[in-house]
Motif scaffolding. Structure first.
Motif, PDB file in Angstrom:
ATOM      1  N   ARG A 172      -9.623   2.847   6.248  1.00 56.51           N
ATOM      2  CA  ARG A 172      -9.458   4.256   5.875  1.00 56.51           C
ATOM      3  C   ARG A 172     -10.238   5.185   6.814  1.00 56.51           C
ATOM      4  O   ARG A 172      -9.823   6.328   7.041  1.00 56.51           O
ATOM      5  N   GLU A 173     -11.348   4.723   7.356  1.00 54.82           N
ATOM      6  CA  GLU A 173     -12.109   5.539   8.304  1.00 54.82           C
ATOM      7  C   GLU A 173     -11.316   5.744   9.590  1.00 54.82           C
ATOM      8  O   GLU A 173     -11.281   6.846  10.144  1.00 54.82           O
ATOM      9  N   GLU A 209      -3.738  13.305   2.235  1.00 57.92           N
ATOM     10  CA  GLU A 209      -4.619  12.842   3.311  1.00 57.92           C
ATOM     11  C   GLU A 209      -4.631  13.844   4.459  1.00 57.92           C
ATOM     12  O   GLU A 209      -5.688  14.152   5.023  1.00 57.92           O
ATOM     13  N   ILE A 233      -9.742  10.362   0.291  1.00 58.35           N
ATOM     14  CA  ILE A 233     -10.367  10.799   1.546  1.00 58.35           C
ATOM     15  C   ILE A 233     -11.220  12.052   1.307  1.00 58.35           C
ATOM     16  O   ILE A 233     -10.743  13.047   0.765  1.00 58.35           O
ATOM     17  N   THR A 260      -6.355  12.291  -3.456  1.00 53.07           N
ATOM     18  CA  THR A 260      -6.638  11.401  -2.336  1.00 53.07           C
ATOM     19  C   THR A 260      -8.075  10.915  -2.432  1.00 53.07           C
ATOM     20  O   THR A 260      -8.938  11.596  -3.003  1.00 53.07           O
ATOM     21  N   LEU A 274      -8.060   5.622   9.766  1.00 52.34           N
ATOM     22  CA  LEU A 274      -6.918   6.462   9.408  1.00 52.34           C
ATOM     23  C   LEU A 274      -7.291   7.944   9.465  1.00 52.34           C
ATOM     24  O   LEU A 274      -6.488   8.785   9.889  1.00 52.34           O
ATOM     25  N   LYS A 275      -8.502   8.272   9.066  1.00 49.73           N
ATOM     26  CA  LYS A 275      -8.957   9.666   9.159  1.00 49.73           C
ATOM     27  C   LYS A 275      -8.814  10.195  10.587  1.00 49.73           C
ATOM     28  O   LYS A 275      -8.462  11.356  10.797  1.00 49.73           O
ATOM     29  N   THR A 316       0.826  -1.215   0.000  1.00 52.17           N
ATOM     30  CA  THR A 316       0.000   0.000   0.000  1.00 52.17           C
ATOM     31  C   THR A 316       0.859   1.264   0.000  1.00 52.17           C
ATOM     32  O   THR A 316       0.674   2.146   0.824  1.00 52.17           O
TER      33      THR A 316
END
Length: 391
Positions: free
Chosen positions: A276-277, A304, A185, A183, A279-280, A18
């Motif tokens: 990813r949620e 991000e 995001i 991104t 990571l936010k 990744t």
């Protein structure tokens, strides 16, 4: 042609890895498939991994790379089944994201199909070669081979003007197009909920000073200097938590360094975050995103951070710092531990400024992938038209 494009994305690294190139290819394929037609990713095989993307993926034979796990070295010419599958696809254009096996596969495919080929220069390959061979001479030979590959394609892209300058310094003399990264995001409205989730997981208070790094744990990224700067900060009496998200071949070295400098209580090695949620939440909670890399071209982790209004501290003159206006939409430091520590100290004393700069970063530097791919496809169509006219 808008809804009927057939495009090949050729890359020497893909999921479950990744890194930035992998995420770039994934988002290219996702948005092209969603809005413009058919996109196929052609990449090395990865044992026991099952692809679950919403677009087609063709894997070709590969072997492990002992010096850079978990990366694998693709050898496409040993995989006749993959070659035959690719030969049957009526591509309108192909895109190489690497000058190695996948790039050569893309070039061969383009010439056989008589379609144009774009190649993106993503990485400072000289640094990679020098690290692997410990030889300037061998690194230079490697770079010369790479330049010859880019000279053979129909159009070369880079992610910013600084990276274009790097490729020119390698000896490339033709025109270079700039296509920025984006991104996936989307800035959330309920930012406080994301912050609170991280506070609960790591037992943080609202007043704790929290710094963040996201990326591979390799010395190329200048993380040693970063950790040393935090040592100086601790010696001055500052309390903080430093969250490190990611894994990499130098993880053990960095953990040993943290123990040696007695930063065990301040530094938290989070590991790899796939959600990813979640990571936010790390970006939302961080007071400052620390990214001192001189190696990266246009890192997706910065996009991000911009999306979550997280202010960043970078190194003056680095490729990654392009677009940063010091004190307005980001911060810049000299490349040494004491200067970096002093800048962190200065900034953490002014949290209103950090919040303002984070908001400015989102306003001026944030780019969603969908808009980037709209531009990408327009460039593809122009090149297809020009190629057909001149063929």
């Amino acid at each position: 042609m808008n809804k009927n494009l057939i495009i090949g994305q050729f890359t020497d690294a893909y999921l479950p890895i990744t890194d930035g190139v992998v995420l770039t290819v994934k988002n290219y394929a996702h948005w092209i498939e969603k809005k413009y037609g058919k996109c196929i990713v052609i990449c090395p095989s990865f044992p026991k991994f099952i692809d679950e993307d919403n677009f087609d993926i063709i894997r070709f034979f590969s072997i492990p790379m002992p010096l850079r796990p978990p990366y694998r070295m693709g050898i496409h010419y040993l995989d006749l089944k993959a070659i035959k599958r690719v030969e049957k696809i009526p591509f309108h254009i192909v895109h190489a994201h690497s000058p190695f096996s996948a790039g050569l596969f893309a070039l061969e495919t383009a010439r056989k199909r008589k379609v144009p080929i774009v190649a993106t220069f993503h990485t400072k390959y000289y640094d990679d070669f020098k690290s692997a061979t410990k030889s300037d001479f061998l690194a230079r030979i490697g770079v010369d081979i790479i330049v010859k590959f880019y000279e053979k394609v129909d159009q070369v892209w880079t992610v910013n003007s600084s990276t274009a300058k790097t490729l020119k310094e390698y000896g490339f003399k033709k025109e270079i197009e700039i296509i920025p990264n984006g991104t996936d995001i989307i800035p959330p409205e309920n930012l406080e909920e994301y912050k609170e989730k991280i506070n609960k997981i790591y037992n943080l208070s609202q007043d704790d000073n929290v710094f963040l790094y996201v990326g591979q744990l390799i010395l190329h990224k200048n993380i040693k200097m970063l950790i040393e700067s935090l040592y100086y900060l601790k010696m001055k009496g500052f309390s903080f938590k430093f969250l490190i998200v990611g894994t990499g071949k130098d993880e053990k070295y960095l953990k040993d360094l943290v123990r040696k400098l007695k930063l065990d209580k301040e530094v938290i090695f989070v590991g790899r975050i796939i959600d990813r949620e979640l990571l936010k939440g790390f970006y939302a909670r961080a007071d400052l995103f620390l990214f001192p890399s001189l190696y990266d071209a246009s890192p997706l982790v910065l996009q991000e951070a911009f999306a979550l209004s997280c202010p960043s501290l970078l190194i003056k003159g680095s490729n990654a710092s392009e677009g940063i206006i010091d004190g307005y939409n980001g911060f810049l430091s000299e490349n040494n531990a004491i200067s970096y520590a002093n800048m962190i100290e200065k900034l953490i004393k002014n949290k209103p400024l950090l919040r303002e700069v984070g908001k400015n970063a989102q306003k001026t530097l944030y780019r969603p992938w969908e808009k980037v791919i709209d531009e990408v496809v327009e460039r593809y169509k122009e090149l297809i038209f020009t190629y057909k006219k001149n063929f």
